[in-house]
Design an enzyme around this catalytic site. Structure first.
Site, PDB file in Angstrom:
ATOM      1  N   CYS A  67       0.792  -1.228   0.000  1.00 32.78           N
ATOM      2  CA  CYS A  67       0.000   0.000   0.000  1.00 32.78           C
ATOM      3  C   CYS A  67       0.825   1.279   0.000  1.00 32.78           C
ATOM      4  O   CYS A  67       0.530   2.220  -0.748  1.00 32.78           O
ATOM      5  CB  CYS A  67      -0.976  -0.002   1.172  1.00 32.78           C
ATOM      6  SG  CYS A  67      -0.222   0.180   2.820  1.00 32.78           S
ATOM      7  N   HIS A 105      -2.304   1.366   7.074  1.00 28.87           N
ATOM      8  CA  HIS A 105      -2.573   1.380   5.633  1.00 28.87           C
ATOM      9  C   HIS A 105      -2.541   2.822   5.158  1.00 28.87           C
ATOM     10  O   HIS A 105      -2.888   3.751   5.897  1.00 28.87           O
ATOM     11  CB  HIS A 105      -3.937   0.747   5.356  1.00 28.87           C
ATOM     12  CG  HIS A 105      -4.334   0.735   3.915  1.00 28.87           C
ATOM     13  ND1 HIS A 105      -3.618   0.063   2.953  1.00 28.87           N
ATOM     14  CD2 HIS A 105      -5.394   1.328   3.272  1.00 28.87           C
ATOM     15  CE1 HIS A 105      -4.207   0.215   1.773  1.00 28.87           C
ATOM     16  NE2 HIS A 105      -5.270   0.984   1.940  1.00 28.87           N
ATOM     17  N   ASP A 119      -7.883   3.909  -3.959  1.00 24.04           N
ATOM     18  CA  ASP A 119      -7.008   2.952  -3.276  1.00 24.04           C
ATOM     19  C   ASP A 119      -6.587   1.864  -4.259  1.00 24.04           C
ATOM     20  O   ASP A 119      -7.370   0.975  -4.596  1.00 24.04           O
ATOM     21  CB  ASP A 119      -7.735   2.332  -2.080  1.00 24.04           C
ATOM     22  CG  ASP A 119      -6.786   1.624  -1.115  1.00 24.04           C
ATOM     23  OD1 ASP A 119      -5.712   1.194  -1.563  1.00 24.04           O
ATOM     24  OD2 ASP A 119      -7.129   1.499   0.073  1.00 24.04           O
TER      25      ASP A 119
END
Length: 258
Positions: A67, A105, A119
């Site tokens: 991420c 995250h 995302d």
């Protein structure tokens, strides 16, 4: 660092304007082209949250990442294309329903006529950006998503009724995520040090290589097989994920793990 080279990496053209349609297209193309993978952890490669290094890994070397890398690099690209982007910290829910630690995250808010959640660094998640101010469920090829306000001022994101993560609304800097990124890449308690993964969506479902296990899904069908040689594994990385590796990643032995 060339945004046009980045666009070529994901098979996209430079958009005429920074709008919701362009964001949707860039988001989908990034997910389809750039693998979610944690191979650097097991190849002994340093993970540095620095935009030129992320660009080099994803664009010049044709790799993926997790991420912090994927959303960090995507934020740079969007900014270069004229989008207004904020990096947000999110806490991922554990299987028992408890939110993880801050900076667990990295996700993105993109401000257009309305705010959007983008995302490209969570693995299996929404294929398209989500409206942050939407009331009620949002349909996506991956299922139904819901964004809810919480009493603490955070945003809770749910996928098919299951809590996924809590998003803080305060903008952050990329370097703010560095300590947790280091923990994720080095701690014996991190799931990234406990397993190997490389994954991409396909038109039919998803393909994932976990060590020597190749897993392919097509709708509700799931096929898994064990690859029997290093050559076969490297071929899958090259053909299915577009990555040329010098050697097969091996699960890293982390001090402190039983």
């Amino acid at each position: 660092m060339d945004p046009d080279a980045y666009l070529a990496r994901i098979g996209a053209s430079r958009p005429e304007r920074a709008d919701a349609r362009a964001l949707r297209d860039l988001h989908l193309r990034h997910l389809d082209a750039v693998p979610f993978e944690n191979l650097s952890v097991h190849l002994g490669e340093p993970i540095e949250l620095d935009e030129p290094r992320l660009y080099d890994k994803i664009v010049r070397r044709g790799r993926g990442g997790f991420c912090y890398e994927l959303n960090g690099a995507f934020a740079w690209l969007l900014t270069e294309l004229g989008f207004e982007v904020a990096l947000l910290s999110a806490r991922v829910f554990t299987p028992d329903g408890e939110p993880g630690p801050p900076f667990d995250h990295l996700t993105l808010r993109v401000d257009l006529d309305e705010p959007w959640l983008a995302d490209v660094g969570f693995g299996r998640f929404a294929r398209f950006p989500l409206r942050l101010d939407a009331v009620g469920p949002q349909r996506d090829p991956e299922g139904e998503f819901l964004v809810l306000d919480t009493p603490d001022g955070d945003l809770e994101v749910r996928h098919d009724g299951r809590p996924v993560y809590l998003v803080e609304t305060r903008p952050r800097r990329l370097r703010d995520f560095a300590p947790t990124c280091w923990w994720q890449a080095t701690s014996p308690d991190s799931h990234f040090t406990r397993s190997l993964t490389c994954s991409l969506p396909t038109p039919q479902g998803r393909i994932t290589l976990s060590g020597d296990r190749l897993i392919e899904t097509c709708g509700d069908e799931r096929e898994e097989r064990t690859l029997t040689s290093d050559e076969e594994i490297l071929d899958v990385y090259r053909i299915s994920f577009g990555m040329r590796l010098d050697r097969v990643p091996a699960l890293r032995q982390v001090p402190g793990r039983p």
